[in-house]
Design a protein around this motif. Structure first.
Motif, mmCIF file in Angstrom:
data_model
loop_
_atom_site.group_PDB
_atom_site.id
_atom_site.type_symbol
_atom_site.label_atom_id
_atom_site.label_comp_id
_atom_site.label_asym_id
_atom_site.label_seq_id
_atom_site.Cartn_x
_atom_site.Cartn_y
_atom_site.Cartn_z
ATOM 1 N N PRO A 72 61.698 43.191 67.483
ATOM 2 C CA PRO A 72 62.335 43.193 66.159
ATOM 3 C C PRO A 72 62.503 41.770 65.637
ATOM 4 O O PRO A 72 62.821 40.843 66.401
ATOM 5 C CB PRO A 72 63.691 43.857 66.425
ATOM 6 C CG PRO A 72 63.480 44.683 67.655
ATOM 7 C CD PRO A 72 62.500 43.917 68.494
ATOM 8 N N SER A 73 62.304 41.604 64.351
ATOM 9 C CA SER A 73 62.389 40.268 63.753
ATOM 10 C C SER A 73 63.822 39.790 63.596
ATOM 11 O O SER A 73 64.079 38.586 63.517
ATOM 12 C CB SER A 73 61.716 40.269 62.379
ATOM 13 O OG SER A 73 62.476 41.051 61.460
ATOM 14 N N GLY A 74 64.767 40.737 63.505
ATOM 15 C CA GLY A 74 66.155 40.368 63.275
ATOM 16 C C GLY A 74 66.489 40.112 61.817
ATOM 17 O O GLY A 74 67.635 39.819 61.476
ATOM 18 N N GLN A 75 65.500 40.269 60.929
ATOM 19 C CA GLN A 75 65.712 39.988 59.506
ATOM 20 C C GLN A 75 66.129 41.229 58.717
ATOM 21 O O GLN A 75 66.517 41.111 57.563
ATOM 22 C CB GLN A 75 64.438 39.390 58.897
ATOM 23 C CG GLN A 75 64.058 38.059 59.531
ATOM 24 C CD GLN A 75 62.767 37.500 58.974
ATOM 25 O OE1 GLN A 75 62.088 38.140 58.169
ATOM 26 N NE2 GLN A 75 62.411 36.299 59.401
ATOM 27 N N TRP A 76 66.021 42.398 59.312
ATOM 28 C CA TRP A 76 66.398 43.649 58.654
ATOM 29 C C TRP A 76 66.618 44.698 59.750
ATOM 30 O O TRP A 76 66.257 44.468 60.907
ATOM 31 C CB TRP A 76 65.321 44.118 57.688
ATOM 32 C CG TRP A 76 63.979 44.293 58.327
ATOM 33 C CD1 TRP A 76 63.543 45.365 59.057
ATOM 34 C CD2 TRP A 76 62.919 43.345 58.352
ATOM 35 N NE1 TRP A 76 62.278 45.156 59.525
ATOM 36 C CE2 TRP A 76 61.864 43.911 59.100
ATOM 37 C CE3 TRP A 76 62.738 42.080 57.800
ATOM 38 C CZ2 TRP A 76 60.667 43.249 59.323
ATOM 39 C CZ3 TRP A 76 61.540 41.425 58.024
ATOM 40 C CH2 TRP A 76 60.525 42.010 58.772
ATOM 41 N N PRO A 77 67.227 45.837 59.413
ATOM 42 C CA PRO A 77 67.422 46.863 60.439
ATOM 43 C C PRO A 77 66.085 47.271 61.064
ATOM 44 O O PRO A 77 65.131 47.600 60.361
ATOM 45 C CB PRO A 77 68.051 48.015 59.670
ATOM 46 C CG PRO A 77 68.724 47.349 58.498
ATOM 47 C CD PRO A 77 67.832 46.201 58.126
ATOM 48 N N ALA A 78 66.019 47.241 62.386
ATOM 49 C CA ALA A 78 64.779 47.540 63.081
ATOM 50 C C ALA A 78 64.562 49.030 63.288
ATOM 51 O O ALA A 78 63.441 49.466 63.580
ATOM 52 C CB ALA A 78 64.766 46.834 64.436
ATOM 53 N N ILE A 79 65.629 49.813 63.148
ATOM 54 C CA ILE A 79 65.561 51.260 63.376
ATOM 55 C C ILE A 79 65.737 51.978 62.043
ATOM 56 O O ILE A 79 66.662 51.653 61.286
ATOM 57 C CB ILE A 79 66.638 51.701 64.378
ATOM 58 C CG1 ILE A 79 66.388 51.045 65.745
ATOM 59 C CG2 ILE A 79 66.672 53.212 64.526
ATOM 60 C CD1 ILE A 79 67.454 51.329 66.768
ATOM 61 N N PRO A 80 64.875 52.924 61.707
ATOM 62 C CA PRO A 80 65.009 53.635 60.422
ATOM 63 C C PRO A 80 66.276 54.489 60.388
ATOM 64 O O PRO A 80 66.818 54.878 61.427
ATOM 65 C CB PRO A 80 63.761 54.506 60.354
ATOM 66 C CG PRO A 80 63.356 54.707 61.785
ATOM 67 C CD PRO A 80 63.743 53.458 62.501
ATOM 68 N N TRP A 81 66.727 54.783 59.168
ATOM 69 C CA TRP A 81 67.933 55.636 59.011
ATOM 70 C C TRP A 81 67.599 56.787 58.083
ATOM 71 O O TRP A 81 67.035 56.574 57.012
ATOM 72 C CB TRP A 81 69.098 54.823 58.464
ATOM 73 C CG TRP A 81 70.359 55.635 58.448
ATOM 74 C CD1 TRP A 81 70.891 56.289 57.372
ATOM 75 C CD2 TRP A 81 71.210 55.939 59.555
ATOM 76 N NE1 TRP A 81 72.011 56.972 57.747
ATOM 77 C CE2 TRP A 81 72.228 56.783 59.084
ATOM 78 C CE3 TRP A 81 71.178 55.586 60.908
ATOM 79 C CZ2 TRP A 81 73.224 57.276 59.907
ATOM 80 C CZ3 TRP A 81 72.172 56.072 61.719
ATOM 81 C CH2 TRP A 81 73.187 56.895 61.217
#
Length: 272
Positions: A260-269
């Motif tokens: 994960p880049s850490g720039q946005w949520p890595a897991i979808p919701w």
């Protein structure tokens, strides 16, 4: 009336049936966020169930301004076929009762397959990979895990290649004969890194030798004059195809599953 003859998902006949057959709408799949219609497709005495998603029923996406969901769904199928893993059901772009759209063979899910689980105490046991913490209720969290399954690992590689922004648990279809399919690839192939997935269990780990070999073949197919690039040309922009080639190069360069880049949520919701 007799039941439709079941067409094997990986047969050439299935793709031909989807392209040439007459579509008859049987109902709407209400869980879908865009128009998705359950249909039968019939040709020369053969019939199968399928999903038809007309372009006219798509909601515009500000961050995916180019092309259509339907085109990207078909592009994902083409990449899947090029891997030889056949992780996406036969999918074509064709005209239907509501205009051009994506038509994909319906997959019957085998009951009882355990691909995801929640662990409330401790670490995941043998055969499971940790994804992250999930909220169970107001005062309780649990560790969300997925199976340490070679089929899922292949799908994680495919998702990294196509830059899948929405790999939810509900998009994983365990089928007969041990097959596993992934569906709903309409938000893929963006030129920017948008990978959002439940399949982070191998993040940072070395790719399998099989995956490296497959990625090498994809790189050849995506090169100038490559067969895969030619099949993707009517479906994606030049920039999107180039970005796909660059993602393959990056995977081959690191030799590892992405993190994960850490720039946005890595897991979808929602995750499922």
């Amino acid at each position: 009336m007799s039941a439709p003859e079941r067409i094997p998902p990986r047969s050439v006949t299935a793709a031909e049936l989807l392209v040439r057959g007459e579509l008859t709408v049987r109902g709407r799949i209400r869980e879908a966020s865009n128009a998705a219609l359950l249909c039968t497709v019939a040709h020369e005495g053969r019939e199968a169930s399928c999903v038809y998603k007309p372009v006219a029923g798509e909601r515009p996406l500000w961050d995916f301004p180019d092309g259509t969901l339907a085109q990207r769904e078909v592009a994902a199928y083409e990449v899947s076929e090029a891997t030889g893993w056949r992780l996406v059901p036969p999918t074509v772009l064709r005209d239907g009762p509501y205009g051009q759209g994506m038509c994909q063979l319906w997959i019957d899910v085998e009951p009882g397959a355990e691909l995801l689980a929640l662990v409330e105490d401790g670490e995941p046991g043998p055969g499971w990979k940790a994804i992250g913490l999930a909220e169970v209720d107001e005062d309780r969290t649990a560790l969300l895990v997925h199976a340490d399954d070679e089929r899922l690992r292949r799908l994680a590689v495919l998702d990294a290649v196509i830059n899948n922004a929405d790999r939810k648990g509900g998009h994983l279809l365990p089928a007969a004969e041990g097959r596993l399919y992934g569906i709903d690839h309409g938000v893929s192939f963006h030129v920017d890194d948008k990978l959002r997935t439940l399949l982070w269990g191998w993040a940072g780990e070395l790719l399998t030798p099989e995956a490296v070999e497959v990625l090498g073949a994809l790189r050849t197919g995506l090169g100038d004059g490559g067969a895969l690039a030619a099949r993707l040309a009517p479906l994606l922009t030049v920039a999107e195809i180039a970005a796909t080639r660059e993602r393959v190069d990056a995977l081959l360069g690191t030799g590892k599953h992405p993190e994960p880049s850490g720039q946005w949520p890595a897991i979808p919701w929602p995750p499922v």
